[in-house]
Design an enzyme around this catalytic site. Structure first.
Site, PDB file in Angstrom:
ATOM      1  N   VAL A 182       0.865  -1.174   0.000  1.00 54.77           N
ATOM      2  CA  VAL A 182       0.000   0.000   0.000  1.00 54.77           C
ATOM      3  C   VAL A 182       0.903   1.225   0.000  1.00 54.77           C
ATOM      4  O   VAL A 182       1.905   1.261   0.711  1.00 54.77           O
ATOM      5  CB  VAL A 182      -0.899   0.031   1.259  1.00 54.77           C
ATOM      6  CG1 VAL A 182      -1.857   1.222   1.208  1.00 54.77           C
ATOM      7  CG2 VAL A 182      -1.672  -1.282   1.409  1.00 54.77           C
ATOM      8  N   CYS A 183       0.540   2.220  -0.812  1.00 50.14           N
ATOM      9  CA  CYS A 183       1.237   3.506  -0.778  1.00 50.14           C
ATOM     10  C   CYS A 183       2.730   3.300  -1.059  1.00 50.14           C
ATOM     11  O   CYS A 183       3.100   2.555  -1.963  1.00 50.14           O
ATOM     12  CB  CYS A 183       0.970   4.179   0.573  1.00 50.14           C
ATOM     13  SG  CYS A 183       1.293   5.951   0.649  1.00 50.14           S
ATOM     14  N   THR A 184       3.598   3.919  -0.277  1.00 50.01           N
ATOM     15  CA  THR A 184       5.035   3.786  -0.526  1.00 50.01           C
ATOM     16  C   THR A 184       5.594   2.444  -0.072  1.00 50.01           C
ATOM     17  O   THR A 184       6.805   2.215  -0.172  1.00 50.01           O
ATOM     18  CB  THR A 184       5.808   4.921   0.162  1.00 50.01           C
ATOM     19  OG1 THR A 184       5.433   4.971   1.539  1.00 50.01           O
ATOM     20  CG2 THR A 184       5.495   6.258  -0.478  1.00 50.01           C
TER      21      THR A 184
END
Lengths: 268, 268
Positions: B146-148
């Site tokens: 998720v995300c970075t």
């Protein structure tokens, strides 16, 4: 370590605030490996004091969704996770979240966000929750809830005749406690903003952020958490499910609620 | 206390599973007021072992969004929050989440979910994260982020040439680590599923739940968390913001990322 607050555009963040944020981040690093004692009062500052009311068995996303939105929307906001007991709050999906202060040790808040639970009845029977809400709710600038959190507000007498919403499986429970039942996802009536089940807390928090800090702050937070949802299924409500699946889910939830209401553990 | 697992419709839950769920719930109640020692191994059972990789400074919704979806989708799943260090994980929005096991003490998992952070560089530099992913990632049935979090997968050499996504502000960082950059919200390539920023983790988890347990389980989970999003603004990406606001946010994030990359605390 950075916080999202750290990269909000300029005008909202004074140098004083930036320095304070840095101090907060440094403190967080120090605390990372230990369990800090609950703080008994609000952190220093002039920002809005937002109390997230949690409890054993809460649904963790009810609390974390709005927390994430509000924490990003304004770097000056002061947030507490409150619970009747100190220590970790064990959620209904087993994840443990830190309570940063106890209800008894915390005076009122500018904004109250009440989390819900798959089985909200133990929290409804815990007078510490209800008494705290009854005392401090009427003095809050905004009174909000996610999922079955609205049942706690209603139990405290704060939703009498007020249009409000909750998780689809608990609508009768909310109506039975005096609220004027709405089936909308987010319902605002004056300073009371209630949300439907679990994930609706993020939508509620964006409305709340706009009310507190303006629409631009809310929109910036929405872009920072990249909230442009693309659920893979049209399945956000039982009526969107294939009919047999929807009927089975409704029925199992009816059974669950009935048994939970009467104190049978785990809805079995 | 009930868990959402407790009210999933019949056929998926055998009597044995129901009894096990009850035991788990009773255990959770006992632990509620204390901070349990991290478990060093997976809970007993035959369900899918899902490891959520967290770290100091992670974005809490990155982890909690998928956790909530996956925990509800299948009552047999065994979930761990892993981190290099034991104790509380201090997130980038200050909330503390319990690590249930350390990376060193935990063998591989069937599914790995890697959370991201507003500043992922300290986690990227922590070899304990990267080494664990390098060792256990290739053996996992699904490898997700998720995300970075996708930057950590890439840093571990697991995304070379693989189509993958990340938070909009970190796309160049992902491409620089060998991934084939995609700007989709959820990208699946074989057994690798990556998500865009923060809230995209819930969409990813619904895809993952369908892959693990079938579409009906995923749809049921979606209905139980009432995920029928209604964000009040069209503001999920910078390009949806009013132009001046979008440009300012992009610029502040460029500055943030550049400074964070070079180890300046808090992006200041």
């Amino acid at each position: 370590m950075a916080e999202f607050d750290g990269f909000l555009p300029g005008p909202r963040l004074s140098r004083r605030l930036l320095l304070r944020s840095t101090a907060v981040a440094a403190g967080a690093l120090t605390l990372a490996a230990t369990v800090p004692a609950p703080r008994s009062s609000w952190p220093d500052g002039e920002g809005v004091r937002i109390a997230f009311l949690g409890f054993t068995g809460m649904t963790v996303l009810d609390l974390v969704g709005p927390w994430q939105v509000l924490r990003i929307a304004d770097g000056t906001a002061r947030l507490h996770v409150l619970a009747a007991d100190s220590g970790l709050i064990r959620s209904d999906s087993a994840m443990g979240v830190e309570a940063t202060a106890t209800l008894a040790g915390t005076p009122g808040a500018d904004v109250i966000v009440v989390a819900g639970a798959a089985n909200p009845f133990p929290a409804l029977r815990d007078r510490r929750n209800i008494d705290w809400l009854r005392e401090h709710g009427p003095k809050a600038r905004y009174l909000t809830s996610v999922c079955t959190g609205s049942l706690l507000l209603a139990e405290a007498g704060l939703l009498n005749g007020v249009p409000a919403t909750t998780h689809w499986a608990f609508r009768e429970e909310l109506a039975a406690r005096g609220a004027h039942l709405s089936t909308e996802r987010v319902v605002r009536h004056g300073n009371v903003i209630t949300a439907a089940g679990v994930s609706a807390g993020m939508d509620m928090a964006l409305h709340l952020a706009a009310a507190l800090w303006g629409q631009e702050a809310a929109m910036r937070a929405q872009a920072l958490i990249e909230y442009a949802p693309e659920p893979p299924f049209a399945a956000g409500h039982p009526e969107q499910l294939p009919p047999a699946l929807g009927a089975a889910l409704r029925e199992s939830m009816r059974t669950h609620v009935a048994k939970a209401r009467h104190g049978q553990p785990h809805g079995l």
